[in-house]
Design an enzyme around this catalytic site. Sequence first.
Site, PDB file in Angstrom:
ATOM      1  N   HIS A 255      -3.208   7.261   2.565  1.00 18.43           N
ATOM      2  CA  HIS A 255      -3.860   5.919   2.142  1.00 18.43           C
ATOM      3  C   HIS A 255      -5.239   5.370   2.714  1.00 18.43           C
ATOM      4  CE1 HIS A 255      -3.774   1.838   0.822  1.00 18.43           C
ATOM      5  NE2 HIS A 255      -3.707   1.327   2.119  1.00 18.43           N
TER       6      HIS A 255
ATOM      7  N   ASN B 168     -10.096  -0.149  -0.405  1.00 16.86           N
ATOM      8  CA  ASN B 168      -8.892  -0.162  -0.432  1.00 16.86           C
ATOM      9  C   ASN B 168      -8.264  -0.582  -1.854  1.00 16.86           C
ATOM     10  OD1 ASN B 168      -5.981  -0.452  -0.339  1.00 16.86           O
ATOM     11  ND2 ASN B 168      -6.072  -1.229   1.926  1.00 16.86           N
TER      12      ASN B 168
ATOM     13  N   CYS C 298       1.042  -1.023  -0.010  1.00 15.53           N
ATOM     14  CA  CYS C 298      -0.064   0.063   0.099  1.00 15.53           C
ATOM     15  C   CYS C 298       0.790   1.427   0.024  1.00 15.53           C
ATOM     16  CB  CYS C 298      -0.711   0.234   1.343  1.00 15.53           C
ATOM     17  SG  CYS C 298      -2.180  -1.238   1.056  1.00 15.53           S
TER      18      CYS C 298
HETATM   19  O1  UT7 Z   1      -3.856  -1.239   3.609  1.00 19.81           O
HETATM   20  C1  UT7 Z   1      -3.122  -2.237   4.061  1.00 19.81           C
HETATM   21  C2  UT7 Z   1      -2.770  -2.281   5.634  1.00 19.81           C
HETATM   22  N1  UT7 Z   1      -4.179  -2.655   5.948  1.00 19.81           N
HETATM   23  C3  UT7 Z   1      -4.941  -1.898   6.936  1.00 19.81           C
HETATM   24  O2  UT7 Z   1      -4.499  -0.808   7.350  1.00 19.81           O
HETATM   25  C4  UT7 Z   1      -6.034  -2.670   7.523  1.00 19.81           C
HETATM   26  C5  UT7 Z   1      -5.798  -2.625   9.219  1.00 19.81           C
HETATM   27  N2  UT7 Z   1      -6.920  -3.275   9.633  1.00 19.81           N
HETATM   28  C6  UT7 Z   1      -8.256  -2.980   9.814  1.00 19.81           C
HETATM   29  O3  UT7 Z   1      -8.825  -2.123   9.126  1.00 19.81           O
HETATM   30  C7  UT7 Z   1      -9.235  -3.672  10.779  1.00 19.81           C
HETATM   31  O4  UT7 Z   1      -8.625  -4.428  11.515  1.00 19.81           O
HETATM   32  C8  UT7 Z   1     -10.309  -4.503   9.922  1.00 19.81           C
HETATM   33  C9  UT7 Z   1     -11.480  -3.790   9.362  1.00 19.81           C
HETATM   34  C10 UT7 Z   1      -9.766  -5.428   8.968  1.00 19.81           C
HETATM   35  C11 UT7 Z   1     -11.267  -5.360  10.831  1.00 19.81           C
HETATM   36  O5  UT7 Z   1     -11.653  -4.375  12.004  1.00 19.81           O
HETATM   37  P1  UT7 Z   1     -11.814  -4.689  13.553  1.00 19.81           P
HETATM   38  O6  UT7 Z   1     -12.299  -3.673  14.100  1.00 19.81           O
HETATM   39  O7  UT7 Z   1     -10.138  -4.721  13.768  1.00 19.81           O
HETATM   40  O8  UT7 Z   1     -12.339  -6.181  13.743  1.00 19.81           O
HETATM   41  P2  UT7 Z   1     -11.702  -7.282  14.305  1.00 19.81           P
HETATM   42  O9  UT7 Z   1     -10.802  -8.126  13.202  1.00 19.81           O
HETATM   43  O10 UT7 Z   1     -11.173  -7.227  15.434  1.00 19.81           O
HETATM   44  O11 UT7 Z   1     -13.141  -8.162  14.357  1.00 19.81           O
HETATM   45  C12 UT7 Z   1     -14.049  -8.022  15.378  1.00 19.81           C
HETATM   46  C13 UT7 Z   1     -15.345  -9.026  15.209  1.00 19.81           C
HETATM   47  C14 UT7 Z   1     -15.095 -10.246  15.429  1.00 19.81           C
HETATM   48  O12 UT7 Z   1     -16.055 -11.042  15.615  1.00 19.81           O
HETATM   49  P3  UT7 Z   1     -15.882 -11.656  17.407  1.00 19.81           P
HETATM   50  O13 UT7 Z   1     -14.515 -12.392  17.263  1.00 19.81           O
HETATM   51  O14 UT7 Z   1     -15.617 -10.102  18.128  1.00 19.81           O
HETATM   52  O15 UT7 Z   1     -16.951 -12.348  17.513  1.00 19.81           O
HETATM   53  C15 UT7 Z   1     -14.892 -10.779  13.556  1.00 19.81           C
HETATM   54  O16 UT7 Z   1     -15.149 -11.710  13.182  1.00 19.81           O
HETATM   55  O17 UT7 Z   1     -15.954  -8.790  13.922  1.00 19.81           O
HETATM   56  C16 UT7 Z   1     -16.120  -9.824  13.309  1.00 19.81           C
HETATM   57  N3  UT7 Z   1     -15.966  -9.355  11.725  1.00 19.81           N
HETATM   58  C17 UT7 Z   1     -17.154  -9.096  11.105  1.00 19.81           C
HETATM   59  N4  UT7 Z   1     -18.274  -9.222  11.101  1.00 19.81           N
HETATM   60  C18 UT7 Z   1     -19.236  -8.666  10.152  1.00 19.81           C
HETATM   61  C19 UT7 Z   1     -14.763  -9.770  10.960  1.00 19.81           C
HETATM   62  N5  UT7 Z   1     -15.192  -9.089   9.830  1.00 19.81           N
HETATM   63  C20 UT7 Z   1     -16.469  -9.061   9.670  1.00 19.81           C
HETATM   64  C21 UT7 Z   1     -17.415  -8.586   8.614  1.00 19.81           C
HETATM   65  N6  UT7 Z   1     -18.580  -8.657   8.898  1.00 19.81           N
HETATM   66  N7  UT7 Z   1     -16.980  -8.429   7.383  1.00 19.81           N
END
Ligand code: UT7
Length: 329
Positions: A256, A286, A116
């Site tokens: 980004h 993204n 990225c």
């Molecule tokens: O560009 C390159 C660099 N990349 C980035 O900068 C990405 C950085 N990371 C992020 O933007 C975030 O971590 C994400 C958007 C990928 C995820 O958001 P988060 O707030 O960190 O969510 P999480 O992974 O902690 O997941 C929270 C909950 C989980 O459920 P439980 O374990 O709390 O029951 C996930 O299973 O949300 C669940 N979850 C979803 N729920 C509905 C994960 N993806 C989804 C989804 N829809 N699409």
Amino acid sequence: MTKIRAKISGIHCYAPPYILTNKELEGMVDTSDEWIVSRTGIRERHIQKGEGLGTSDMGAEAVKGLLEKTNTSPDDIDLVICATVTPDMMFPAASNLISHKTGIKNAFSFDMNAACSGLMFAIITATRYIESGASKKVIVVGADKMSSITDYTNRETCILFGDAAGALLLEPTTEDVGIMDSIFGTDGSGYPYLHMKAGGSLRPASYETIDAKEHFIFQEGQSVFKFAVTKMADVSAEIMKKNNLTSEDVAWLVPHQANLRIIDATARRMGISKDQVMINIQRYGNTTGATIPLCLWEWEDKLKKGDNIILAAFGGGFTWGSVWVKWAY
Ligand code: UT7
């Protein structure tokens, strides 16, 4: 001796017509529009559909538009750099194919893989070629067909990415505008958190790698999020401090577009109000190499000569960086 700088003298982008909405994703994986918008800020993304089309086709569209818009002959371009993690094939470089498809014959070209942050790494490489006098007209392309490496059964990643390409023209200037300064970093120990497991020399394609879905993006979202928030904010604040720029001096932050919460944290750290931040993640998601050009392109008519603009990115690798640009037109 008068200092030669590199200036951005034109920009053009291309996003494929098909729009994948959060609503459509709700029918593909267990997710909701509410979750996607509140956690990422994304509402829709463009997807390149159709047989026989790859990253270079989007890149070529962006370059054709750029040449036309800036009234530049393909014969005058002497270097093309494409930032991408999704080249049409492992080799040759997507930039070679883009040059071929746009009639650029007098340039050498190569790809840059810094995930990225790739577009910014490419901008600074082009800048060095121009400052040294080695190149006069350079095209930098950021292009990615992220849909080609996205697993549309994995809700953690498939909601994030989109396809697009952006192209910038860089030329020498003796005016006090252009690419003024930059700070970059990489840390390979971050690789476990964001990578594609197979398809490279370590794990060449096999039935096993395909069955294990190893040809798709693997991301540990939370870990990447923590690094991204810290690094993008740190490096943006650092470039301001290094150049004695206050928040009043900065006209625009161009971050980004990976997650709206990362963008907000970076702006807060820089003391910049939200209306000075270019944000279009809601419509593109993204797009890796294309996020920063997509912003500059959509805001182009609001930019004024001399505007101080900070570009900032964080990506797989890990890679990160910030570039201070004084807008040149
Ligand atoms: O560009 C390159 C660099 N990349 C980035 O900068 C990405 C950085 N990371 C992020 O933007 C975030 O971590 C994400 C958007 C990928 C995820 O958001 P988060 O707030 O960190 O969510 P999480 O992974 O902690 O997941 C929270 C909950 C989980 O459920 P439980 O374990 O709390 O029951 C996930 O299973 O949300 C669940 N979850 C979803 N729920 C509905 C994960 N993806 C989804 C989804 N829809 N699409």
